[in-house]
Design a protein around this motif. Structure first.
Motif, mmCIF file in Angstrom:
data_model
loop_
_atom_site.group_PDB
_atom_site.id
_atom_site.type_symbol
_atom_site.label_atom_id
_atom_site.label_comp_id
_atom_site.label_asym_id
_atom_site.label_seq_id
_atom_site.Cartn_x
_atom_site.Cartn_y
_atom_site.Cartn_z
ATOM 1 N N TYR A 99 40.081 42.718 27.959
ATOM 2 C CA TYR A 99 38.889 42.227 27.266
ATOM 3 C C TYR A 99 38.766 40.736 27.511
ATOM 4 O O TYR A 99 39.738 39.990 27.355
ATOM 5 N N VAL A 100 37.574 40.293 27.878
ATOM 6 C CA VAL A 100 37.336 38.895 28.202
ATOM 7 C C VAL A 100 37.336 38.057 26.927
ATOM 8 O O VAL A 100 36.559 38.315 26.003
ATOM 9 N N LEU A 101 38.211 37.048 26.890
ATOM 10 C CA LEU A 101 38.206 36.073 25.808
ATOM 11 C C LEU A 101 37.325 34.896 26.198
ATOM 12 O O LEU A 101 36.503 34.430 25.424
ATOM 13 N N ASP A 102 37.487 34.449 27.437
ATOM 14 C CA ASP A 102 36.699 33.315 27.925
ATOM 15 C C ASP A 102 36.676 33.365 29.448
ATOM 16 O O ASP A 102 37.644 33.735 30.066
ATOM 17 N N GLY A 103 35.541 32.976 29.993
ATOM 18 C CA GLY A 103 35.472 32.888 31.451
ATOM 19 C C GLY A 103 34.254 33.552 32.017
ATOM 20 O O GLY A 103 33.479 34.177 31.384
ATOM 21 N N VAL A 124 39.936 33.500 34.336
ATOM 22 C CA VAL A 124 39.350 34.172 33.180
ATOM 23 C C VAL A 124 40.473 34.427 32.185
ATOM 24 O O VAL A 124 41.573 34.835 32.568
ATOM 25 N N ARG A 125 40.220 34.177 30.914
ATOM 26 C CA ARG A 125 41.225 34.456 29.875
ATOM 27 C C ARG A 125 40.954 35.837 29.315
ATOM 28 O O ARG A 125 39.828 36.144 28.910
ATOM 29 N N LEU A 126 41.996 36.674 29.299
ATOM 30 C CA LEU A 126 41.859 38.069 28.901
ATOM 31 C C LEU A 126 42.872 38.444 27.830
ATOM 32 O O LEU A 126 43.959 37.874 27.771
ATOM 33 N N TYR A 127 42.502 39.430 27.031
ATOM 34 C CA TYR A 127 43.444 40.113 26.145
ATOM 35 C C TYR A 127 43.611 41.518 26.700
ATOM 36 O O TYR A 127 42.652 42.126 27.192
ATOM 37 N N GLN A 128 44.829 42.039 26.610
ATOM 38 C CA GLN A 128 45.120 43.374 27.115
ATOM 39 C C GLN A 128 45.518 44.287 25.970
ATOM 40 O O GLN A 128 46.331 43.923 25.115
ATOM 41 N N ILE A 129 44.942 45.486 25.966
ATOM 42 C CA ILE A 129 45.368 46.567 25.071
ATOM 43 C C ILE A 129 45.592 47.775 25.964
ATOM 44 O O ILE A 129 44.666 48.264 26.599
#
Length: 101
Positions: free
Chosen positions: A97-101, A87-92
């Motif tokens: 948060y899921v970007l793709d997957g 799963v591709r994620l962004y972290q804050i």
């Protein structure tokens, strides 16, 4: 260790909706990017989606099945024991948060 009230409140807030990455990004001023590679992320830290947060309920189930073909391909991979791509994620901060997957 958080107290019980904090834990219940966090659970209730998480259960209410999937968070918007864009809102969190603007609120936190989080515009820098770094590739952190592949790593394990606790599932309870995945709280939202990039761009499609309205499409999911609080448990990340699709509200409407937009693509039966995609769901069928994932089901086939799982039945055949094939690995799914990460799963591709962004972290804050501590949230993902899921970007793709």
């Amino acid at each position: 260790m958080p107290n019980i009230l904090e834990a219940l409140l966090r659970f209730h807030i998480k259960d209410a909706h999937v968070k918007s990455f864009n809102e969190a990004q603007a609120r936190e001023g989080a515009f820098d990017m770094r590739d952190l590679g592949i790593k394990k992320v606790p599932v309870d830290r995945i709280v939202g989606s990039v761009g499609r947060y309205q499409d999911f309920d609080s448990k990340f189930r699709m509200k409407k099945h937009h693509s039966q073909e995609r769901l069928d391909s994932v089901r086939k991979f799982m039945q055949e024991g094939k690995p799914l791509p990460p799963v591709r994620l962004y972290q804050i901060k501590e949230e993902y948060y899921v970007l793709d997957g």
